[in-house]
Design a protein around this motif. Structure first.
Motif, PDB file in Angstrom:
ATOM      1  N   GLN A   1      27.360  19.454 -54.046  1.00 36.05           N
ATOM      2  CA  GLN A   1      27.251  18.520 -55.164  1.00 36.05           C
ATOM      3  C   GLN A   1      26.426  17.311 -54.733  1.00 36.05           C
ATOM      4  O   GLN A   1      26.680  16.715 -53.690  1.00 36.05           O
ATOM      5  N   VAL A   2      25.477  16.938 -55.553  1.00 37.74           N
ATOM      6  CA  VAL A   2      24.648  15.780 -55.248  1.00 37.74           C
ATOM      7  C   VAL A   2      25.477  14.506 -55.322  1.00 37.74           C
ATOM      8  O   VAL A   2      26.275  14.314 -56.248  1.00 37.74           O
ATOM      9  N   GLN A   3      25.290  13.660 -54.349  1.00 35.11           N
ATOM     10  CA  GLN A   3      25.916  12.337 -54.350  1.00 35.11           C
ATOM     11  C   GLN A   3      24.844  11.282 -54.142  1.00 35.11           C
ATOM     12  O   GLN A   3      23.950  11.443 -53.303  1.00 35.11           O
ATOM     13  N   LEU A   4      24.951  10.206 -54.900  1.00 35.55           N
ATOM     14  CA  LEU A   4      24.028   9.089 -54.813  1.00 35.55           C
ATOM     15  C   LEU A   4      24.827   7.835 -54.508  1.00 35.55           C
ATOM     16  O   LEU A   4      25.826   7.553 -55.187  1.00 35.55           O
ATOM     17  N   VAL A   5      24.375   7.091 -53.510  1.00 41.89           N
ATOM     18  CA  VAL A   5      25.064   5.870 -53.128  1.00 41.89           C
ATOM     19  C   VAL A   5      24.054   4.736 -53.080  1.00 41.89           C
ATOM     20  O   VAL A   5      23.123   4.753 -52.265  1.00 41.89           O
ATOM     21  N   GLU A   6      24.258   3.756 -53.946  1.00 50.00           N
ATOM     22  CA  GLU A   6      23.370   2.592 -53.995  1.00 50.00           C
ATOM     23  C   GLU A   6      23.849   1.518 -53.034  1.00 50.00           C
ATOM     24  O   GLU A   6      25.055   1.382 -52.778  1.00 50.00           O
ATOM     25  N   SER A   7      22.896   0.739 -52.551  1.00 50.86           N
ATOM     26  CA  SER A   7      23.222  -0.417 -51.711  1.00 50.86           C
ATOM     27  C   SER A   7      22.134  -1.460 -51.885  1.00 50.86           C
ATOM     28  O   SER A   7      21.053  -1.163 -52.410  1.00 50.86           O
ATOM     29  N   GLY A   8      22.433  -2.669 -51.437  1.00 52.24           N
ATOM     30  CA  GLY A   8      21.427  -3.722 -51.427  1.00 52.24           C
ATOM     31  C   GLY A   8      21.552  -4.753 -52.528  1.00 52.24           C
ATOM     32  O   GLY A   8      20.789  -5.716 -52.565  1.00 52.24           O
ATOM     33  N   GLY A   9      22.492  -4.567 -53.430  1.00 51.81           N
ATOM     34  CA  GLY A   9      22.670  -5.564 -54.465  1.00 51.81           C
ATOM     35  C   GLY A   9      23.190  -6.870 -53.900  1.00 51.81           C
ATOM     36  O   GLY A   9      23.596  -6.951 -52.741  1.00 51.81           O
ATOM     37  N   GLY A  10      23.148  -7.902 -54.723  1.00 46.17           N
ATOM     38  CA  GLY A  10      23.646  -9.194 -54.289  1.00 46.17           C
ATOM     39  C   GLY A  10      23.217 -10.280 -55.241  1.00 46.17           C
ATOM     40  O   GLY A  10      22.813 -10.010 -56.371  1.00 46.17           O
ATOM     41  N   SER A  11      23.307 -11.503 -54.756  1.00 47.53           N
ATOM     42  CA  SER A  11      22.952 -12.663 -55.566  1.00 47.53           C
ATOM     43  C   SER A  11      21.701 -13.309 -55.009  1.00 47.53           C
ATOM     44  O   SER A  11      21.546 -13.443 -53.795  1.00 47.53           O
ATOM     45  N   VAL A  12      20.835 -13.734 -55.899  1.00 44.41           N
ATOM     46  CA  VAL A  12      19.588 -14.361 -55.493  1.00 44.41           C
ATOM     47  C   VAL A  12      19.194 -15.370 -56.561  1.00 44.41           C
ATOM     48  O   VAL A  12      19.572 -15.234 -57.727  1.00 44.41           O
ATOM     49  N   GLN A  13      18.430 -16.363 -56.162  1.00 41.30           N
ATOM     50  CA  GLN A  13      17.906 -17.325 -57.125  1.00 41.30           C
ATOM     51  C   GLN A  13      16.671 -16.753 -57.807  1.00 41.30           C
ATOM     52  O   GLN A  13      15.970 -15.894 -57.251  1.00 41.30           O
ATOM     53  N   ALA A  14      16.417 -17.243 -58.982  1.00 38.95           N
ATOM     54  CA  ALA A  14      15.220 -16.826 -59.714  1.00 38.95           C
ATOM     55  C   ALA A  14      13.983 -17.035 -58.839  1.00 38.95           C
ATOM     56  O   ALA A  14      13.858 -18.068 -58.168  1.00 38.95           O
ATOM     57  N   GLY A  15      13.109 -16.041 -58.866  1.00 34.96           N
ATOM     58  CA  GLY A  15      11.928 -16.073 -58.020  1.00 34.96           C
ATOM     59  C   GLY A  15      12.110 -15.373 -56.687  1.00 34.96           C
ATOM     60  O   GLY A  15      11.131 -15.126 -55.976  1.00 34.96           O
ATOM     61  N   GLY A  16      13.340 -15.045 -56.373  1.00 32.62           N
ATOM     62  CA  GLY A  16      13.635 -14.403 -55.108  1.00 32.62           C
ATOM     63  C   GLY A  16      13.451 -12.896 -55.163  1.00 32.62           C
ATOM     64  O   GLY A  16      12.991 -12.339 -56.172  1.00 32.62           O
ATOM     65  N   SER A  17      13.827 -12.240 -54.063  1.00 30.53           N
ATOM     66  CA  SER A  17      13.629 -10.798 -53.927  1.00 30.53           C
ATOM     67  C   SER A  17      14.903 -10.114 -53.452  1.00 30.53           C
ATOM     68  O   SER A  17      15.728 -10.723 -52.757  1.00 30.53           O
ATOM     69  N   LEU A  18      15.036  -8.861 -53.839  1.00 31.15           N
ATOM     70  CA  LEU A  18      16.092  -8.002 -53.339  1.00 31.15           C
ATOM     71  C   LEU A  18      15.517  -6.599 -53.181  1.00 31.15           C
ATOM     72  O   LEU A  18      14.597  -6.213 -53.911  1.00 31.15           O
ATOM     73  N   LYS A  19      16.104  -5.853 -52.254  1.00 34.18           N
ATOM     74  CA  LYS A  19      15.710  -4.470 -52.075  1.00 34.18           C
ATOM     75  C   LYS A  19      16.933  -3.586 -52.256  1.00 34.18           C
ATOM     76  O   LYS A  19      17.922  -3.714 -51.520  1.00 34.18           O
ATOM     77  N   LEU A  20      16.868  -2.711 -53.239  1.00 32.61           N
ATOM     78  CA  LEU A  20      17.948  -1.762 -53.486  1.00 32.61           C
ATOM     79  C   LEU A  20      17.591  -0.420 -52.872  1.00 32.61           C
ATOM     80  O   LEU A  20      16.437   0.026 -52.955  1.00 32.61           O
ATOM     81  N   SER A  21      18.575   0.214 -52.291  1.00 33.17           N
ATOM     82  CA  SER A  21      18.378   1.547 -51.732  1.00 33.17           C
ATOM     83  C   SER A  21      19.358   2.522 -52.358  1.00 33.17           C
ATOM     84  O   SER A  21      20.469   2.141 -52.739  1.00 33.17           O
ATOM     85  N   CYS A  22      18.938   3.761 -52.439  1.00 38.14           N
ATOM     86  CA  CYS A  22      19.799   4.826 -52.948  1.00 38.14           C
ATOM     87  C   CYS A  22      19.737   5.980 -51.948  1.00 38.14           C
ATOM     88  O   CYS A  22      18.653   6.528 -51.690  1.00 38.14           O
ATOM     89  N   SER A  23      20.880   6.303 -51.404  1.00 34.64           N
ATOM     90  CA  SER A  23      20.977   7.388 -50.438  1.00 34.64           C
ATOM     91  C   SER A  23      21.425   8.655 -51.145  1.00 34.64           C
ATOM     92  O   SER A  23      22.424   8.649 -51.876  1.00 34.64           O
ATOM     93  N   PHE A  24      20.715   9.745 -50.926  1.00 31.44           N
ATOM     94  CA  PHE A  24      20.935  11.019 -51.606  1.00 31.44           C
ATOM     95  C   PHE A  24      21.517  12.027 -50.629  1.00 31.44           C
ATOM     96  O   PHE A  24      21.043  12.138 -49.490  1.00 31.44           O
ATOM     97  N   SER A  25      22.493  12.792 -51.065  1.00 37.03           N
ATOM     98  CA  SER A  25      23.039  13.868 -50.236  1.00 37.03           C
ATOM     99  C   SER A  25      23.508  15.013 -51.119  1.00 37.03           C
ATOM    100  O   SER A  25      23.706  14.841 -52.322  1.00 37.03           O
ATOM    101  N   GLY A  26      23.658  16.168 -50.517  1.00 35.19           N
ATOM    102  CA  GLY A  26      24.225  17.316 -51.214  1.00 35.19           C
ATOM    103  C   GLY A  26      23.246  18.362 -51.694  1.00 35.19           C
ATOM    104  O   GLY A  26      23.672  19.402 -52.201  1.00 35.19           O
ATOM    105  N   ASP A  27      21.979  18.115 -51.562  1.00 32.37           N
ATOM    106  CA  ASP A  27      20.970  19.103 -51.968  1.00 32.37           C
ATOM    107  C   ASP A  27      19.643  18.690 -51.349  1.00 32.37           C
ATOM    108  O   ASP A  27      19.569  17.757 -50.552  1.00 32.37           O
ATOM    109  N   SER A  28      18.576  19.391 -51.745  1.00 33.51           N
ATOM    110  CA  SER A  28      17.258  19.105 -51.209  1.00 33.51           C
ATOM    111  C   SER A  28      16.621  17.941 -51.958  1.00 33.51           C
ATOM    112  O   SER A  28      16.163  18.074 -53.099  1.00 33.51           O
ATOM    113  N   PHE A  29      16.600  16.790 -51.321  1.00 31.49           N
ATOM    114  CA  PHE A  29      16.142  15.555 -51.958  1.00 31.49           C
ATOM    115  C   PHE A  29      14.734  15.682 -52.532  1.00 31.49           C
ATOM    116  O   PHE A  29      14.455  15.171 -53.620  1.00 31.49           O
TER     117      PHE A  29
END
Length: 124
Positions: free
Chosen positions: A1-29
């Motif tokens: 079964q495919v599983q997706l796990v997000e990470s990297g969220g948070g709080s930032v001020q306007a104009g700032g940056s964030l990087k979100l990642s999604c890790s995939f498992s359970g099949d051929s990505f």
């Protein structure tokens, strides 16, 4: 079964940056189209960006063009959403989605698998 796990969220001020990642498992990505959606409080789920299998083509919502970059690493089974110049209206829970046949569609129900989401808060 495919599983997706997000990470990297948070709080930032306007104009700032964030990087979100999604890790995939359970099949051929590398056989899955990958996408990000978001849902702000009181609003409908909204398409953000999608990427094709080799990672050389993306589709992005007009609201994020020029600010967000979507990439994938088929060796690491990961998709990354780099978000720059964040605005308060970008605040939402961001969800990673995957499907083998969706293409770069903006339609959420065409993606079969979903992660649990990660919160992004942008303060003005």
């Amino acid at each position: 079964q495919v599983q997706l796990v997000e990470s990297g969220g948070g709080s930032v001020q306007a104009g700032g940056s964030l990087k979100l990642s999604c890790s995939f498992s359970g099949d051929s990505f590398s056989t899955y189209f990958m996408a990000w959606f978001r849902r702000a409080p009181g609003k409908e789920r909204e398409f953000v960006a999608a990427i094709n299998l080799p990672g050389d083509s993306t589709n992005k919502a007009d609201s994020v063009k020029g600010r967000f970059t979507l990439t994938r690493d088929n060796a690491k089974n990961t998709v990354t959403l780099q978000m720059n110049s964040l605005k308060p209206e970008d605040a939402a829970v961001y969800y990673c989605a995957a499907d083998e046949a969706s293409g770069l569609t903006t339609i959420g129900f065409l993606y079969r698998f979903w992660g649990q989401g990660t919160q992004v808060t942008v303060s003005s």
